[in-house]
Design a protein around this motif. Sequence first.
Motif, short mmCIF file in Angstrom:
data_model
loop_
_atom_site.label_atom_id
_atom_site.label_comp_id
_atom_site.label_asym_id
_atom_site.label_seq_id
_atom_site.Cartn_x
_atom_site.Cartn_y
_atom_site.Cartn_z
N MET A 1 40.10 -48.13 22.61
CA MET A 1 39.37 -47.23 21.75
C MET A 1 40.27 -46.64 20.68
N GLY A 2 41.57 -46.69 20.82
CA GLY A 2 42.47 -46.16 19.81
C GLY A 2 42.79 -44.71 20.07
N SER A 3 43.84 -44.23 19.45
CA SER A 3 44.27 -42.85 19.66
C SER A 3 43.35 -41.88 18.95
N LEU A 4 43.42 -40.62 19.36
CA LEU A 4 42.62 -39.59 18.73
C LEU A 4 42.97 -39.49 17.25
N ALA A 5 44.24 -39.62 16.91
CA ALA A 5 44.67 -39.54 15.51
C ALA A 5 44.04 -40.66 14.67
N ALA A 6 43.83 -41.83 15.25
CA ALA A 6 43.23 -42.94 14.53
C ALA A 6 41.74 -42.74 14.32
N ARG A 7 41.11 -41.92 15.16
CA ARG A 7 39.67 -41.72 15.08
C ARG A 7 39.28 -40.46 14.33
N CYS A 8 40.22 -39.62 13.96
CA CYS A 8 39.92 -38.32 13.38
C CYS A 8 40.61 -38.14 12.04
N PRO A 9 39.85 -38.06 10.96
CA PRO A 9 40.50 -37.72 9.70
C PRO A 9 41.14 -36.34 9.82
N GLY A 10 42.23 -36.12 9.16
CA GLY A 10 42.89 -34.82 9.22
C GLY A 10 43.31 -34.37 7.84
N LEU A 11 43.45 -33.08 7.67
CA LEU A 11 43.93 -32.51 6.42
C LEU A 11 45.32 -31.95 6.64
N GLN A 12 46.22 -32.28 5.74
CA GLN A 12 47.61 -31.82 5.82
C GLN A 12 47.90 -30.91 4.63
N ASP A 13 48.64 -29.87 4.87
CA ASP A 13 49.18 -29.06 3.79
C ASP A 13 50.57 -29.63 3.52
N VAL A 14 50.69 -30.49 2.50
CA VAL A 14 51.95 -31.17 2.26
C VAL A 14 53.05 -30.22 1.77
N THR A 15 52.67 -29.09 1.19
CA THR A 15 53.69 -28.14 0.75
C THR A 15 54.38 -27.48 1.94
N LYS A 16 53.66 -27.35 3.06
CA LYS A 16 54.24 -26.74 4.27
C LYS A 16 54.56 -27.79 5.32
N MET A 17 54.25 -29.05 5.05
CA MET A 17 54.52 -30.16 5.96
C MET A 17 53.91 -29.92 7.35
N GLN A 18 52.66 -29.45 7.35
CA GLN A 18 51.99 -29.23 8.62
C GLN A 18 50.51 -29.56 8.50
N ALA A 19 49.92 -29.87 9.65
CA ALA A 19 48.49 -30.19 9.68
C ALA A 19 47.70 -28.92 9.44
N LYS A 20 46.72 -29.00 8.54
CA LYS A 20 45.85 -27.86 8.29
C LYS A 20 44.70 -27.88 9.29
N THR A 21 44.15 -29.06 9.51
CA THR A 21 43.09 -29.20 10.51
C THR A 21 42.94 -30.68 10.87
N GLN A 22 42.48 -30.92 12.07
CA GLN A 22 42.17 -32.27 12.54
C GLN A 22 40.65 -32.32 12.68
#
Length: 197
Positions: A1-22
């Motif tokens: 079925m693939g990993s959760l990361a492969a199944r869920c689009p996510g938003l990253q705050d690239v200025t802070k180098m962290q995930a904003k939301t999954q």
Amino acid sequence: MGSLAARCPGLQDVTKMQAKTQLIAHDKEVYDIAFATGVHVFASVGADGSVRMFDLRSLEHSTIIYESNDGKGGSPSPLIRLAWNNQDPNYLATFSMDSSKVIIIDIRVPSLPAATLNGHSQCVNAISWAPHSSRHICTAGDDNQALIWDLSTMPRRVEEPILAYYAESEVNQLQWSKTQPDWVAICFDKKLQILRV
């Protein structure tokens, strides 16, 4: 079925180098994502055969605007590419894995295709909307063709493309120039070709 990361689009705050939301949305892998022009929405497609639309202002949920089927009552066909209309954010295009058809979706009328483009004899590999027109789209596929369609007759059936180009082999990718709308680029074999339309 693939990993959760492969199944869920996510938003990253690239200025802070962290995930904003999954975003938890698709049941299987996500294959493509596209933003609409001039509005706060984006959509994704994946192996679960669905087109899911998200609003950047309210990421708690998504809306399924289309689900593919195999035409035989079986499991959904994976949707592998997605493209928003550059001039009219109400329309987007997608296609299924190993399918010769392109589906045009009007997000105001979810679940039902606004049009089905049936010009290819083998599977479709790429789609690109015209940057200057809300009614033109180019499709390309394993049948060595790049086809330009005029969708101005919708909701009536779109019968045939208005232009067809035959390449030397399967067309793997295409891009309609945003700055020079008379030009479409296609890739096949070891070649890149620029076509004036």
